[in-house]
Design a protein around this motif. Structure first.
Motif, PDB file in Angstrom:
ATOM      1  N   UNK A 100       0.841  -1.200   0.000  1.00 28.02           N
ATOM      2  CA  UNK A 100       0.000   0.000   0.000  1.00 28.02           C
ATOM      3  C   UNK A 100       0.880   1.255   0.000  1.00 28.02           C
ATOM      4  N   UNK A 101       1.957   1.232   0.773  1.00 27.22           N
ATOM      5  CA  UNK A 101       2.891   2.368   0.797  1.00 27.22           C
ATOM      6  C   UNK A 101       3.557   2.535  -0.569  1.00 27.22           C
ATOM      7  N   UNK A 102       3.940   1.424  -1.184  1.00 25.22           N
ATOM      8  CA  UNK A 102       4.536   1.480  -2.526  1.00 25.22           C
ATOM      9  C   UNK A 102       3.552   2.104  -3.511  1.00 25.22           C
ATOM     10  N   UNK A 103       2.298   1.674  -3.454  1.00 26.61           N
ATOM     11  CA  UNK A 103       1.285   2.245  -4.359  1.00 26.61           C
ATOM     12  C   UNK A 103       1.123   3.744  -4.112  1.00 26.61           C
ATOM     13  N   UNK A 104       1.083   4.149  -2.853  1.00 27.08           N
ATOM     14  CA  UNK A 104       0.928   5.570  -2.520  1.00 27.08           C
ATOM     15  C   UNK A 104       2.145   6.379  -2.950  1.00 27.08           C
ATOM     16  N   UNK A 105       3.327   5.749  -2.963  1.00 24.49           N
ATOM     17  CA  UNK A 105       4.552   6.466  -3.343  1.00 24.49           C
ATOM     18  C   UNK A 105       4.539   6.882  -4.815  1.00 24.49           C
ATOM     19  N   UNK A 106       3.716   6.227  -5.618  1.00 23.60           N
ATOM     20  CA  UNK A 106       3.617   6.615  -7.023  1.00 23.60           C
ATOM     21  C   UNK A 106       3.063   8.031  -7.167  1.00 23.60           C
ATOM     22  N   UNK A 107       2.254   8.462  -6.198  1.00 31.51           N
ATOM     23  CA  UNK A 107       1.624   9.785  -6.284  1.00 31.51           C
ATOM     24  C   UNK A 107       2.671  10.894  -6.337  1.00 31.51           C
ATOM     25  N   UNK A 108       3.656  10.950  -5.409  1.00 32.72           N
ATOM     26  CA  UNK A 108       4.656  12.016  -5.522  1.00 32.72           C
ATOM     27  C   UNK A 108       5.797  11.688  -6.485  1.00 32.72           C
ATOM     28  N   UNK A 109       6.121  10.400  -6.658  1.00 31.20           N
ATOM     29  CA  UNK A 109       7.315  10.045  -7.437  1.00 31.20           C
ATOM     30  C   UNK A 109       7.085  10.019  -8.943  1.00 31.20           C
ATOM     31  N   UNK A 110       5.945   9.499  -9.385  1.00 32.71           N
ATOM     32  CA  UNK A 110       5.718   9.402 -10.824  1.00 32.71           C
ATOM     33  C   UNK A 110       5.782  10.755 -11.527  1.00 32.71           C
ATOM     34  N   UNK A 111       5.108  11.798 -11.013  1.00 32.83           N
ATOM     35  CA  UNK A 111       5.203  13.090 -11.710  1.00 32.83           C
ATOM     36  C   UNK A 111       6.641  13.608 -11.806  1.00 32.83           C
ATOM     37  N   UNK A 112       7.434  13.396 -10.773  1.00 38.43           N
ATOM     38  CA  UNK A 112       8.830  13.848 -10.814  1.00 38.43           C
ATOM     39  C   UNK A 112       9.580  13.143 -11.945  1.00 38.43           C
TER      40      UNK A 112
END
Length: 135
Positions: A100-112
């Motif tokens: 779940x944390x990995x999935x949530x990390x996509x929110x800030x990391x993917x746009x970067x």
């Protein structure tokens, strides 16, 4: 659950989605590196390296997230890759919450990552130099 659930997750369409995207991405990336090392980089390979990602990155991320989401019930039910207390290491780890944390990390990391590639694309394909101003 067991083997039946594992097979079900592996047969998700999202797995095919991200595998195809990863394959095209890696073929493009390593073709770019190879031709660049040989000092003979065809423009199409350069163009593909800096344009295919526009579609492939979001589609790949969607495939990864959908696959992780499909695996969550199995991970929660079986406790796979989790470590419960008490144990000889005196450490607890829950793989379900890690995912779940990995999935949530996509929110800030993917746009970067995505905007970095857009910046690289502009720099490489259009020769733009971006100068930062000091305030």
């Amino acid at each position: 659950w067991g083997k039946q659930q594992e097979t079900w997750i592996q047969n998700e369409e999202s797995v095919i989605l991200f595998l195809v995207v990863w394959t095209v991405t890696e073929i493009t990336r390593y073709s770019f590196y190879t031709f660049n090392l040989l000092n003979h980089l065809p423009y199409f390979i350069k163009w593909a390296r800096y344009n295919f990602f526009i579609i492939l990155y979001p589609v790949g991320v969607a495939g990864e997230l959908l696959t992780i989401h499909a695996a969550l019930p199995y991970v929660k039910k079986t406790g796979i890759f989790s470590l419960r207390l008490p144990n000889k290491y005196n450490v607890s780890f829950d793989y379900y919450y890690f995912l779940i944390i990995v999935m949530a990390s996509y929110i800030p990391l993917f746009p970067q990552l995505y905007f970095h590639m857009l910046w690289q694309r502009r720099k490489v394909l259009h020769g733009e130099v971006i100068v930062e101003k000091d305030d």
